[in-house]
Design a protein around this motif. Structure first.
Motif, PDB file in Angstrom:
ATOM      1  N   VAL A  49       0.363  -3.673 -12.641  1.00 10.86           N
ATOM      2  CA  VAL A  49      -0.524  -4.614 -11.946  1.00 10.86           C
ATOM      3  C   VAL A  49      -0.011  -6.027 -12.168  1.00 10.86           C
ATOM      4  CG1 VAL A  49      -2.874  -5.519 -11.807  1.00 10.86           C
ATOM      5  CG2 VAL A  49      -2.493  -3.077 -12.256  1.00 10.86           C
ATOM      6  N   LYS A  50       0.126  -6.759 -11.067  1.00 17.31           N
ATOM      7  CA  LYS A  50       0.460  -8.187 -11.122  1.00 17.31           C
ATOM      8  C   LYS A  50      -0.420  -8.882 -10.110  1.00 17.31           C
ATOM      9  CE  LYS A  50       4.244 -11.490 -11.077  1.00 17.31           C
ATOM     10  NZ  LYS A  50       3.628 -12.352 -12.043  1.00 17.31           N
ATOM     11  N   ASP A  51      -1.308  -9.718 -10.615  1.00 13.96           N
ATOM     12  CA  ASP A  51      -2.280 -10.418  -9.778  1.00 13.96           C
ATOM     13  C   ASP A  51      -3.124  -9.396  -9.012  1.00 13.96           C
ATOM     14  OD1 ASP A  51      -1.269 -12.886 -10.694  1.00 13.96           O
ATOM     15  OD2 ASP A  51       0.288 -12.873  -9.147  1.00 13.96           O
ATOM     16  N   ASP A  52      -3.085  -9.447  -7.670  1.00 19.53           N
ATOM     17  CA  ASP A  52      -3.911  -8.522  -6.883  1.00 19.53           C
ATOM     18  C   ASP A  52      -3.082  -7.404  -6.250  1.00 19.53           C
ATOM     19  OD1 ASP A  52      -2.558 -10.122  -5.080  1.00 19.53           O
ATOM     20  OD2 ASP A  52      -4.260 -10.334  -3.723  1.00 19.53           O
ATOM     21  N   LYS A  53      -1.912  -7.119  -6.819  1.00 18.51           N
ATOM     22  CA  LYS A  53      -1.028  -6.066  -6.309  1.00 18.51           C
ATOM     23  C   LYS A  53      -0.750  -5.049  -7.405  1.00 18.51           C
ATOM     24  CE  LYS A  53       0.004  -8.277  -2.387  1.00 18.51           C
ATOM     25  NZ  LYS A  53      -1.044  -8.233  -1.442  1.00 18.51           N
ATOM     26  N   ALA A  54      -0.571  -3.806  -6.979  1.00 17.43           N
ATOM     27  CA  ALA A  54      -0.177  -2.748  -7.905  1.00 17.43           C
ATOM     28  C   ALA A  54       1.045  -2.043  -7.327  1.00 17.43           C
ATOM     29  CB  ALA A  54      -1.311  -1.758  -8.109  1.00 17.43           C
ATOM     30  N   THR A  55       2.001  -1.734  -8.184  1.00 18.80           N
ATOM     31  CA  THR A  55       3.194  -1.006  -7.758  1.00 18.80           C
ATOM     32  C   THR A  55       3.392   0.197  -8.673  1.00 18.80           C
ATOM     33  OG1 THR A  55       4.608  -2.428  -9.110  1.00 18.80           O
ATOM     34  CG2 THR A  55       4.350  -3.030  -6.792  1.00 18.80           C
ATOM     35  N   LEU A  56       4.047   1.214  -8.132  1.00 20.88           N
ATOM     36  CA  LEU A  56       4.324   2.425  -8.893  1.00 20.88           C
ATOM     37  C   LEU A  56       5.793   2.459  -9.285  1.00 20.88           C
ATOM     38  CD1 LEU A  56       2.348   5.032  -6.755  1.00 20.88           C
ATOM     39  CD2 LEU A  56       1.613   3.873  -8.843  1.00 20.88           C
ATOM     40  N   SER A  57       6.076   3.034 -10.440  1.00 24.22           N
ATOM     41  CA  SER A  57       7.460   3.165 -10.903  1.00 24.22           C
ATOM     42  C   SER A  57       8.226   4.196 -10.092  1.00 24.22           C
ATOM     43  CB  SER A  57       7.478   3.557 -12.379  1.00 24.22           C
ATOM     44  OG  SER A  57       6.820   4.811 -12.557  1.00 24.22           O
ATOM     45  N   ASP A  58       7.508   5.085  -9.428  1.00 24.77           N
ATOM     46  CA  ASP A  58       8.122   6.160  -8.667  1.00 24.77           C
ATOM     47  C   ASP A  58       7.189   6.506  -7.512  1.00 24.77           C
ATOM     48  OD1 ASP A  58      10.051   8.116  -8.152  1.00 24.77           O
ATOM     49  OD2 ASP A  58       9.145   9.574  -9.506  1.00 24.77           O
ATOM     50  N   LYS A  59       7.736   6.708  -6.322  1.00 26.36           N
ATOM     51  CA  LYS A  59       6.897   7.078  -5.182  1.00 26.36           C
ATOM     52  C   LYS A  59       6.253   8.437  -5.410  1.00 26.36           C
ATOM     53  CE  LYS A  59       9.328   4.619  -1.520  1.00 26.36           C
ATOM     54  NZ  LYS A  59      10.059   4.749  -0.248  1.00 26.36           N
ATOM     55  N   ILE A  60       5.057   8.599  -4.867  1.00 27.74           N
ATOM     56  CA  ILE A  60       4.383   9.892  -4.884  1.00 27.74           C
ATOM     57  C   ILE A  60       4.446  10.446  -3.464  1.00 27.74           C
ATOM     58  CG2 ILE A  60       2.216  11.113  -5.298  1.00 27.74           C
ATOM     59  CD1 ILE A  60       1.517   8.768  -7.245  1.00 27.74           C
TER      60      ILE A  60
ATOM     61  N   ILE B 288      -8.560   2.773  -7.989  1.00 26.78           N
ATOM     62  CA  ILE B 288      -9.156   3.290  -9.220  1.00 26.78           C
ATOM     63  C   ILE B 288     -10.157   2.292  -9.760  1.00 26.78           C
ATOM     64  CG2 ILE B 288      -8.643   3.973 -11.591  1.00 26.78           C
ATOM     65  CD1 ILE B 288      -5.775   4.697 -10.556  1.00 26.78           C
ATOM     66  N   CYS B 289     -11.314   2.814 -10.201  1.00 23.96           N
ATOM     67  CA  CYS B 289     -12.331   1.996 -10.869  1.00 23.96           C
ATOM     68  C   CYS B 289     -12.478   2.484 -12.311  1.00 23.96           C
ATOM     69  CB  CYS B 289     -13.676   2.109 -10.168  1.00 23.96           C
ATOM     70  SG  CYS B 289     -13.686   1.392  -8.523  1.00 23.96           S
ATOM     71  N   LEU B 290     -12.543   1.543 -13.240  1.00 24.08           N
ATOM     72  CA  LEU B 290     -12.724   1.842 -14.659  1.00 24.08           C
ATOM     73  C   LEU B 290     -14.083   1.338 -15.111  1.00 24.08           C
ATOM     74  CD1 LEU B 290      -9.191   0.667 -15.811  1.00 24.08           C
ATOM     75  CD2 LEU B 290      -9.914   3.020 -15.403  1.00 24.08           C
ATOM     76  N   TYR B 291     -14.818   2.178 -15.837  1.00 22.19           N
ATOM     77  CA  TYR B 291     -16.170   1.869 -16.295  1.00 22.19           C
ATOM     78  C   TYR B 291     -16.215   1.838 -17.811  1.00 22.19           C
ATOM     79  CZ  TYR B 291     -17.205   3.253 -11.507  1.00 22.19           C
ATOM     80  OH  TYR B 291     -17.221   3.351 -10.133  1.00 22.19           O
ATOM     81  N   ASP B 292     -17.051   0.951 -18.366  1.00 18.26           N
ATOM     82  CA  ASP B 292     -17.100   0.824 -19.816  1.00 18.26           C
ATOM     83  C   ASP B 292     -17.897   1.932 -20.506  1.00 18.26           C
ATOM     84  OD1 ASP B 292     -19.582  -0.092 -18.985  1.00 18.26           O
ATOM     85  OD2 ASP B 292     -19.562  -1.896 -20.224  1.00 18.26           O
TER      86      ASP B 292
ATOM     87  N   THR C 105     -11.998  -2.981 -11.070  1.00 22.19           N
ATOM     88  CA  THR C 105     -11.230  -2.210 -10.106  1.00 22.19           C
ATOM     89  C   THR C 105      -9.749  -2.570 -10.186  1.00 22.19           C
ATOM     90  OG1 THR C 105     -13.159  -2.200  -8.658  1.00 22.19           O
ATOM     91  CG2 THR C 105     -11.061  -1.642  -7.653  1.00 22.19           C
ATOM     92  N   VAL C 106      -8.915  -1.556 -10.140  1.00 24.68           N
ATOM     93  CA  VAL C 106      -7.456  -1.713 -10.140  1.00 24.68           C
ATOM     94  C   VAL C 106      -7.012  -1.888  -8.680  1.00 24.68           C
ATOM     95  CG1 VAL C 106      -5.277  -0.572 -10.737  1.00 24.68           C
ATOM     96  CG2 VAL C 106      -7.308  -0.232 -12.182  1.00 24.68           C
ATOM     97  N   PRO C 107      -6.051  -2.772  -8.413  1.00 23.88           N
ATOM     98  CA  PRO C 107      -5.560  -2.900  -7.031  1.00 23.88           C
ATOM     99  C   PRO C 107      -5.073  -1.545  -6.493  1.00 23.88           C
ATOM    100  CG  PRO C 107      -4.714  -4.698  -8.375  1.00 23.88           C
ATOM    101  CD  PRO C 107      -5.374  -3.723  -9.313  1.00 23.88           C
ATOM    102  N   PRO C 108      -5.179  -1.345  -5.190  1.00 24.76           N
ATOM    103  CA  PRO C 108      -4.841  -0.034  -4.612  1.00 24.76           C
ATOM    104  C   PRO C 108      -3.347   0.287  -4.652  1.00 24.76           C
ATOM    105  CG  PRO C 108      -5.369  -1.606  -2.886  1.00 24.76           C
ATOM    106  CD  PRO C 108      -5.651  -2.291  -4.181  1.00 24.76           C
TER     107      PRO C 108
END
Length: 128
Positions: free
Chosen positions: A13-24, A103-107, A116-119
């Protein structure tokens, strides 16, 4: 049931973007696959620096634009999010294409507080 098909991916995650290390990339009819996301650069903290005790779910936008709830997610170990690809995501011809997962993370279990994690995206392709 123990799943034997797994994939480990770093979700950065960087700012409002998310990247994957490997394509799915999956194919129509693929199922029973556990994808483990390790979060990097996600600067929100919970009770500890790990994801222990954190609850997780998400939203999935299909290629048609339909958005569905994703409840087959959990925290695995101390810092991985497990996402299970099941037949409901890959069994229809309309599901071929690019899917967007957020993805959403709850406490805690009440899910009163969340972040919420960027898509990210993954692809379902047609078989030959």
């Amino acid at each position: 049931m123990i799943k034997l098909i797994t994939k480990n991916v770093t979700l950065t995650v960087k700012d409002d973007k998310a990247t994957l290390s490997d394509k799915i990339i999956l194919y129509q009819g693929d199922k029973g696959i556990e994808i483990y996301f390790t979060l990097v650069g996600f600067n929100y903290k919970f009770k500890s620096n790990e994801l222990i005790g954190v609850y997780v779910d998400g939203k999935l936008m299909k290629p048609s634009g339909e958005v569905i709830s994703v409840n087959n997610m959990s925290v695995s170990g101390t810092n991985k999010i497990k996402f299970t690809v099941d037949s409901t995501m890959t069994d229809e011809s309309g599901e071929v294409g690019t899917h967007t997962l957020q993805i959403c993370l709850y406490d805690d279990a009440t899910k009163a507080n969340h972040v919420t994690v960027p898509p990210i995206t993954f692809i379902i392709k047609e078989h030959l």
